[in-house]
Each structure stands twice: as structure tokens, then as C-alpha cells.
Design a protein around this motif. Structure first.
Motif, PDB file in Angstrom:
ATOM      1  N   MET A 170       0.787  -1.122  -0.090  1.00 47.37           N
ATOM      2  CA  MET A 170       0.067   0.204  -0.129  1.00 47.37           C
ATOM      3  C   MET A 170       0.564   1.198  -0.018  1.00 47.37           C
ATOM      4  SD  MET A 170      -1.574  -0.278   3.927  1.00 47.37           S
ATOM      5  CE  MET A 170      -1.913  -1.852   3.727  1.00 47.37           C
ATOM      6  N   GLY A 171       2.207   1.300  -0.432  1.00 46.86           N
ATOM      7  CA  GLY A 171       2.941   2.158  -0.562  1.00 46.86           C
ATOM      8  C   GLY A 171       3.406   2.843   0.759  1.00 46.86           C
ATOM      9  N   LEU A 172       3.621   2.262   1.726  1.00 46.58           N
ATOM     10  CA  LEU A 172       4.231   2.516   2.988  1.00 46.58           C
ATOM     11  C   LEU A 172       5.801   2.697   2.604  1.00 46.58           C
ATOM     12  CD1 LEU A 172       2.358   0.313   5.698  1.00 46.58           C
ATOM     13  CD2 LEU A 172       2.199   2.872   5.095  1.00 46.58           C
ATOM     14  N   SER A 173       6.407   3.762   3.232  1.00 45.33           N
ATOM     15  CA  SER A 173       7.705   3.988   3.348  1.00 45.33           C
ATOM     16  C   SER A 173       8.434   2.907   4.307  1.00 45.33           C
ATOM     17  CB  SER A 173       8.252   5.353   3.632  1.00 45.33           C
ATOM     18  OG  SER A 173       7.910   5.576   4.887  1.00 45.33           O
ATOM     19  N   TYR A 174       9.819   2.681   4.239  1.00 51.46           N
ATOM     20  CA  TYR A 174      10.560   1.959   5.104  1.00 51.46           C
ATOM     21  C   TYR A 174      10.233   2.259   6.376  1.00 51.46           C
ATOM     22  CZ  TYR A 174      14.681  -0.687   6.637  1.00 51.46           C
ATOM     23  OH  TYR A 174      15.465  -1.664   7.343  1.00 51.46           O
ATOM     24  N   GLU A 175      10.296   3.630   6.725  1.00 54.50           N
ATOM     25  CA  GLU A 175      10.131   4.147   7.976  1.00 54.50           C
ATOM     26  C   GLU A 175       8.485   4.047   8.467  1.00 54.50           C
ATOM     27  OE1 GLU A 175      13.452   5.897   6.197  1.00 54.50           O
ATOM     28  OE2 GLU A 175      11.513   5.855   5.742  1.00 54.50           O
ATOM     29  N   GLN A 176       7.792   3.828   7.648  1.00 56.12           N
ATOM     30  CA  GLN A 176       6.149   4.059   8.006  1.00 56.12           C
ATOM     31  C   GLN A 176       6.125   2.389   8.157  1.00 56.12           C
ATOM     32  OE1 GLN A 176       4.756   5.650   4.525  1.00 56.12           O
ATOM     33  NE2 GLN A 176       3.436   7.193   5.685  1.00 56.12           N
ATOM     34  N   GLU A 177       6.653   1.419   7.500  1.00 53.17           N
ATOM     35  CA  GLU A 177       6.521  -0.018   8.051  1.00 53.17           C
ATOM     36  C   GLU A 177       7.064  -0.512   9.175  1.00 53.17           C
ATOM     37  OE1 GLU A 177       8.126  -2.491   4.776  1.00 53.17           O
ATOM     38  OE2 GLU A 177       6.503  -2.001   3.611  1.00 53.17           O
ATOM     39  N   TYR A 178       8.384   0.295   9.624  1.00 51.99           N
ATOM     40  CA  TYR A 178       9.008   0.009  10.924  1.00 51.99           C
ATOM     41  C   TYR A 178       7.853   0.680  11.864  1.00 51.99           C
ATOM     42  CZ  TYR A 178      12.595  -0.069  14.375  1.00 51.99           C
ATOM     43  OH  TYR A 178      13.316  -0.200  15.492  1.00 51.99           O
ATOM     44  N   GLU A 179       7.228   1.683  11.719  1.00 50.45           N
ATOM     45  CA  GLU A 179       6.299   2.067  12.757  1.00 50.45           C
ATOM     46  C   GLU A 179       5.196   1.114  13.140  1.00 50.45           C
ATOM     47  OE1 GLU A 179       3.698   6.404  13.817  1.00 50.45           O
ATOM     48  OE2 GLU A 179       5.227   6.322  11.923  1.00 50.45           O
ATOM     49  N   LEU A 180       4.764   0.925  11.697  1.00 49.59           N
ATOM     50  CA  LEU A 180       3.438  -0.348  11.845  1.00 49.59           C
ATOM     51  C   LEU A 180       3.958  -1.366  12.712  1.00 49.59           C
ATOM     52  CD1 LEU A 180       0.508  -0.854  10.892  1.00 49.59           C
ATOM     53  CD2 LEU A 180       1.842  -1.809   8.782  1.00 49.59           C
ATOM     54  N   LEU A 181       5.158  -2.097  12.561  1.00 53.45           N
ATOM     55  CA  LEU A 181       5.677  -3.064  13.178  1.00 53.45           C
ATOM     56  C   LEU A 181       5.550  -2.890  14.510  1.00 53.45           C
ATOM     57  CD1 LEU A 181       7.104  -5.950  12.382  1.00 53.45           C
ATOM     58  CD2 LEU A 181       9.186  -4.658  12.950  1.00 53.45           C
ATOM     59  N   GLN A 182       5.880  -1.764  15.047  1.00 52.63           N
ATOM     60  CA  GLN A 182       5.843  -1.625  16.553  1.00 52.63           C
ATOM     61  C   GLN A 182       4.608  -1.610  17.181  1.00 52.63           C
ATOM     62  OE1 GLN A 182       8.670   1.522  17.665  1.00 52.63           O
ATOM     63  NE2 GLN A 182       9.500   1.309  15.525  1.00 52.63           N
ATOM     64  N   ILE A 183       3.437  -1.257  16.470  1.00 51.80           N
ATOM     65  CA  ILE A 183       2.097  -1.250  16.936  1.00 51.80           C
ATOM     66  C   ILE A 183       1.328  -2.596  17.271  1.00 51.80           C
ATOM     67  CG2 ILE A 183      -0.277  -0.111  16.435  1.00 51.80           C
ATOM     68  CD1 ILE A 183       0.887   1.716  14.433  1.00 51.80           C
ATOM     69  N   SER A 184       1.057  -2.826  18.560  1.00 52.81           N
ATOM     70  CA  SER A 184       0.723  -4.031  19.141  1.00 52.81           C
ATOM     71  C   SER A 184      -0.888  -4.067  18.865  1.00 52.81           C
ATOM     72  CB  SER A 184       1.082  -4.305  20.661  1.00 52.81           C
ATOM     73  OG  SER A 184       0.585  -3.280  21.487  1.00 52.81           O
ATOM     74  N   LYS A 185      -1.629  -3.219  18.903  1.00 53.10           N
ATOM     75  CA  LYS A 185      -3.063  -3.291  18.567  1.00 53.10           C
ATOM     76  C   LYS A 185      -3.597  -3.080  17.205  1.00 53.10           C
ATOM     77  CE  LYS A 185      -4.393  -1.454  23.214  1.00 53.10           C
ATOM     78  NZ  LYS A 185      -5.359  -0.669  23.910  1.00 53.10           N
ATOM     79  N   GLU A 186      -4.356  -4.026  16.948  1.00 55.55           N
ATOM     80  CA  GLU A 186      -4.744  -4.036  15.511  1.00 55.55           C
ATOM     81  C   GLU A 186      -5.657  -2.954  15.300  1.00 55.55           C
ATOM     82  OE1 GLU A 186      -5.880  -5.836  11.559  1.00 55.55           O
ATOM     83  OE2 GLU A 186      -4.156  -5.940  12.995  1.00 55.55           O
TER      84      GLU A 186
END
Length: 212
Positions: free
Chosen positions: A149-165
Motif C-alpha cells: 500500500m505504498g508505505l515507506s520503510y520508516e512507516q513500515e517500521y512504525e507499523l511493526l511496533q504497533i501492538s493493537k490491530e
């Protein structure tokens, strides 16, 4: 929990298949240890010259073994972890290791938000002219299309750290709305440029109707 470590400048999400080509001696040893001892290893994300979060990975298959000992392997990503400490070489091993704490993965996403996110992903693909295969809402999780969905590397890393769906869905929803808005504005600009380049018939103005 202590895990062998294979740091990479790549991000993998839980449930994702991880194909790796193994050529360094330390990682050949790591793969054979994981295969013989049925253990998992960690792939911490190298970003901003540091490693703090990553994903636990389980070896699934050694697909190819070459004459020089190099290997093609497939793994599957399991749980996201936070790295507590890191050692460049585990005792008696060639490869690195570290203690980790696993993040709880709370699957609290509601169906309404999932359906909205899926509709926006489909809209995004339509704007880009990319084929889209519909995903049933019951099979959707925020990690399924994280790379698509076009997330940047930094955005993907931020998403990885979020524990709640629910929070991951909100993050993705905001990204999709912003990206779609930008693409729509680009399309509008393209159309405006095209129209300004076309020949037009202009009705002459009646100067007698002007008042100053």
C-alpha cells in the motif's frame, strides 16, 4: 528469551514468508543450528544505524544447497519483538544473538473499519491502474497487505511496533486517505494541463455589456 540474530535492512511482518539466500559462514551455521535444534531466530530491523525491533522467524525449508555451502531457505515470520540487549557473537557461535521481549498482538480490529480499509485499498489500486484481488474481510489483518500500500520503510517500521490491530488499522486508514487524496490531485492536475493544451472555441465577449 534469547534468540540467534540475523540483522537485516528489511522489514517482515508476522505470517509473512521470508525467502533468504545464505552465503556468510556465520549464517550458514545459524541455519544449520536452527534446522538441527528446531529453534527460531530473530531478524532485527536495521534502521537509523540502530536495531531495536524485529520479528522472530522459523525455518521452514532449505530449498537449495550449493557446492560452496550457500543456501536458499524459506522461513515464516512469527512474533514481533523488542530487543533488550544485543551481543555481536553468541558464546561458541559465529553469529550474533540477543535477549528479546515479545510484543502482545491484540486483534481488536472491528469489521466496519476493516471493510473501509479494504475499500480504500481497492480505490488506491484503481487510481494506480494496478490489478487488485479482493480479500475477504474475515481473512484480512493489517499485516497482510503491509508491503502493498505504498508505505515507506520508516512507516513500515512504525507499523511493526504497533501492538493493537485497531491502532494499526487507524494508521493504515490515515495513510490510504492521504495517498488517495494526493493521487486524485495529481490526476486533476494532469487533466488541467491536458485541457490547457487543447484548442478551444471561446465565445467572444460583448463589450457593450461591460460596466465600470
Amino acid at each position: 528469551m534469547k534468540l540467534p540474530m540475523f540483522p537485516l535492512q528489511s522489514i517482515f511482518f508476522p505470517g509473512e514468508t521470508v525467502p533468504l539466500h545464505i552465503f556468510e559462514e556465520r549464517y550458514k551455521q545459524l541455519i544449520w543450528d536452527c534446522r538441527n535444534e528446531a529453534t527460531t531466530f530473530g531478524i532485527p530491523v536495521y534502521i537509523n544505524d540502530s536495531i531495536h525491533y524485529g520479528v522472530e522467524v522459523q525455518l521452514v525449508e532449505v530449498v537449495n544447497t550449493y557446492d560452496n555451502g550457500e543456501m536458499d531457505v524459506t522461513c515464516v515470520a512469527r512474533q514481533v519483538f523488542r530487543l533488550v540487549n544485543f551481543e555481536t557473537q553468541m558464546e561458541g557461535k559465529l553469529y550474533a544473538g540477543g535477549d528479546v521481549e515479545f510484543l502482545d498482538n491484540e486483534m481488536d480490529g472491528d469489521e466496519k473499519t476493516k471493510l473501509f480499509v479494504l475499500s480504500k485499498i481497492e480505490e488506491l489500486y484503481g487510481l494506480m491502474g494496478v490489478p487488485y484481488t479482493t480479500i475477504p474481510v474475515e481473512k484480512y489483518s493489517s499485516f497482510v497487505l503491509a508491503h502493498k500500500m505504498g508505505l515507506s520503510y520508516e512507516q513500515e517500521y512504525e507499523l511493526l511496533q504497533i501492538s493493537k490491530e485497531s491502532e494499526r488499522l487507524a494508521f493504515i486508514k490515515n495513510h490510504l486517505l492521504t495517498t488517495i487524496s494526493v493521487l486524485q490531485e495529481i490526476d486533476r492536475t494532469k487533466l488541467t494541463i491536458k485541457l490547457n493544451g487543447d484548442f478551444k472555441n471561446f465565445d467572444p465577449l460583448d463589450f457593450d455589456e461591460f460596466k465600470i
